[in-house]
Design an enzyme around this catalytic site. Structure first.
Site, mmCIF file in Angstrom:
data_model
loop_
_atom_site.group_PDB
_atom_site.id
_atom_site.type_symbol
_atom_site.label_atom_id
_atom_site.label_comp_id
_atom_site.label_asym_id
_atom_site.label_seq_id
_atom_site.Cartn_x
_atom_site.Cartn_y
_atom_site.Cartn_z
ATOM 1 C CE LYS A 42 65.895 60.292 -19.854
ATOM 2 N NZ LYS A 42 64.732 60.195 -20.728
ATOM 3 C CG MET A 78 40.520 56.413 13.085
ATOM 4 S SD MET A 78 39.898 55.944 11.473
ATOM 5 C CE MET A 78 40.412 54.232 11.369
ATOM 6 N NE ARG A 122 41.339 49.063 2.784
ATOM 7 C CZ ARG A 122 40.790 47.866 2.653
ATOM 8 N NH1 ARG A 122 39.647 47.576 3.259
ATOM 9 N NH2 ARG A 122 41.355 46.949 1.897
ATOM 10 C CG ASN A 127 50.208 50.871 5.050
ATOM 11 O OD1 ASN A 127 50.137 50.399 3.925
ATOM 12 N ND2 ASN A 127 49.325 51.740 5.510
ATOM 13 C CG ASN A 128 50.360 54.847 8.282
ATOM 14 O OD1 ASN A 128 49.828 53.978 7.595
ATOM 15 N ND2 ASN A 128 49.670 55.634 9.069
ATOM 16 C CB THR A 185 49.268 54.438 14.707
ATOM 17 O OG1 THR A 185 48.229 53.952 13.859
ATOM 18 C CG2 THR A 185 50.602 54.357 13.977
ATOM 19 C CE LYS A 193 48.371 53.000 10.821
ATOM 20 N NZ LYS A 193 47.312 53.329 9.880
HETATM 21 P P1 NAD Z 1 41.493 61.025 17.929
HETATM 22 O O1 NAD Z 1 42.452 61.965 18.570
HETATM 23 O O2 NAD Z 1 40.390 61.543 17.088
HETATM 24 O O3 NAD Z 1 40.823 60.103 19.054
HETATM 25 C C1 NAD Z 1 41.499 59.601 20.187
HETATM 26 C C2 NAD Z 1 40.490 59.500 21.317
HETATM 27 O O4 NAD Z 1 41.144 58.938 22.455
HETATM 28 C C3 NAD Z 1 39.926 60.867 21.752
HETATM 29 O O5 NAD Z 1 38.510 60.838 21.775
HETATM 30 C C4 NAD Z 1 40.526 61.068 23.142
HETATM 31 O O6 NAD Z 1 39.692 61.805 24.019
HETATM 32 C C5 NAD Z 1 40.671 59.610 23.598
HETATM 33 N N1 NAD Z 1 41.657 59.449 24.680
HETATM 34 C C6 NAD Z 1 42.896 59.996 24.780
HETATM 35 N N2 NAD Z 1 43.478 59.614 25.928
HETATM 36 C C7 NAD Z 1 42.594 58.798 26.545
HETATM 37 C C8 NAD Z 1 42.613 58.110 27.787
HETATM 38 N N3 NAD Z 1 43.686 58.184 28.607
HETATM 39 N N4 NAD Z 1 41.523 57.397 28.144
HETATM 40 C C9 NAD Z 1 40.444 57.328 27.315
HETATM 41 N N5 NAD Z 1 40.356 57.977 26.129
HETATM 42 C C10 NAD Z 1 41.432 58.705 25.759
HETATM 43 O O7 NAD Z 1 42.395 59.977 17.105
HETATM 44 P P2 NAD Z 1 41.900 59.008 15.927
HETATM 45 O O8 NAD Z 1 42.002 59.709 14.616
HETATM 46 O O9 NAD Z 1 40.652 58.324 16.336
HETATM 47 O O10 NAD Z 1 43.101 57.955 15.930
HETATM 48 C C11 NAD Z 1 43.262 56.987 16.955
HETATM 49 C C12 NAD Z 1 44.495 56.160 16.605
HETATM 50 O O11 NAD Z 1 44.295 55.522 15.338
HETATM 51 C C13 NAD Z 1 45.784 56.981 16.475
HETATM 52 O O12 NAD Z 1 46.852 56.242 16.972
HETATM 53 C C14 NAD Z 1 45.889 57.215 14.968
HETATM 54 O O13 NAD Z 1 47.225 57.433 14.562
HETATM 55 C C15 NAD Z 1 45.321 55.914 14.420
HETATM 56 N N6 NAD Z 1 44.687 55.997 13.082
HETATM 57 C C16 NAD Z 1 44.008 57.104 12.678
HETATM 58 C C17 NAD Z 1 43.410 57.138 11.409
HETATM 59 C C18 NAD Z 1 42.648 58.356 10.917
HETATM 60 O O14 NAD Z 1 42.387 58.448 9.702
HETATM 61 N N7 NAD Z 1 42.224 59.272 11.808
HETATM 62 C C19 NAD Z 1 43.497 56.020 10.562
HETATM 63 C C20 NAD Z 1 44.147 54.874 11.024
HETATM 64 C C21 NAD Z 1 44.735 54.879 12.289
#
Ligand code: NAD
Length: 299
Positions: free
Chosen positions: A240, A12, A123, A174-175, A96, A171
């Protein structure tokens, strides 16, 4: 334009930061995995070597990391934003995470004279790529205005849910529903396969009725949420129907956990509240009653 920090460039964060870069925001980016940074460097972002380097430079720092421990580490940990940032800085967490962590991070930043916004993202990755995400924002009014240009560069829907902490709680609501419906979707399609139905056709059926959650957007606002429990579709009939489906699934050996819970939810509503002849959306009142909450009503 003030510099914007972006920490966490995963599935993301990468496209969200890229949209900021494309729209001319002066970006400082960081990820513990340095191989995630070249696409943003190509867009003109400065790649930092640590969280501290980002925090020293940016007026607003966005965090988009996996979970609560990562947010705690990035904001409150040694060498984190709190240690390294400057007075008046604003941190916007878009991850999240647990609401208690959001509250702790917000309180620590406020105590240090910094601002905090929680703006988790609704989304999918494809929406993040297209810049059409939805944001659930918990923020003071003035802080929302500070981050609005960033949110507008990354998405097309900004919903101000309340003060700090209201975004992350929205959030989770929603989730909770997204994941619950995901389970029901899986069970419904297994039932369809067990019945030997054509998947494309059943998807058309589901898409043409309130099964694809028109209940919450179409039926509920006109029934239980305005206090009208007259049927509609009686809870006894819903009980039912779901019982027939669960029984069919049993005969075919298809596990339908969520469906069985929905059946028992109907039974609970009918047994304890005498709601059998009410609209089946009245189950919302029965559940609220179990939790000693008032019936949910739209103003
Ligand atoms: P991801 O695991 O793909 O990315 C997280 C990134 O954070 C990674 O690149 C990781 O290296 C980096 N990271 C971790 N620890 C770190 C630190 N200490 N310092 C710097 N960087 C660090 O996760 P994502 O899918 O991008 O999701 C991110 C957040 O958004 C999560 O909380 C997820 O639940 C939420 N989210 C995800 C989606 C989805 O569809 N993937 C949608 C909405 C919300």
């Amino acid at each position: 334009m003030a510099k914007t920090g972006f920490i966490g460039l995963g599935a993301m964060g990468q496209p969200m930061a890229a949209n900021l870069g494309r729209q001319g925001h002066d970006l400082f980016v960081y990820d513990i995995f340095q191989h995630r940074t070249p696409p943003l460097r190509d867009l003109g972002a400065t790649v930092a070597g640590s969280v501290a380097e980002v925090a020293e430079q940016a007026g607003v720092v966005v965090t988009m990391v996996p979970d609560s421990p990562e947010v705690e580490a990035v904001v409150l940990g040694p060498g984190g934003i709190l240690d390294s940032g400057t007075a008046g800085q604003l941190v916007m967490d878009m991850s999240t995470i647990a609401p208690e962590t959001t509250d702790r991070v917000a309180a620590a930043l406020h105590e240090a004279g910094r601002a905090f916004v929680d703006a988790p993202v609704g989304r999918l990755v494809t929406h993040a790529e297209a810049g059409t995400s939805l944001f659930m924002v918990g923020a003071a009014d003035t802080d929302l205005e500070r981050v609005r240009p960033l949110l507008e560069a990354m998405g097309d829907t900004i919903l101000h849910c309340g003060g700090p902490g209201a975004g992350i709680r929205s959030k989770l609501v929603n989730n909770f529903l997204v994941v619950g419906i995901n389970q029901m979707n899986a069970e419904a399609l297994a039932l369809a396969q067990g019945f030997g139905l054509d998947l494309a056709t059943i998807l058309k059926v589901i898409g043409g009725t309130t099964a694809s959650n028109g209940q919450l957007s179409v039926n509920w606002p006109n029934k239980v949420l305005k206090g009208d429990l007259s049927p509609g579709f009686r809870l006894a009939l819903a009980h039912k129907d779901v019982s027939l489906a669960v029984e069919s699934a049993r005969k075919m050996g298809i596990p339908v956990f969520a469906g069985a819970v929905a059946r028992e939810g109907c039974a609970m509503g009918m047994a304890t509240d005498g709601y059998a002849d009410n609209d089946f959306s009245g189950i919302a009142d029965a559940v609220a009653g179990l939790a000693n909450l008032p019936p949910p009503r739209l103003a």
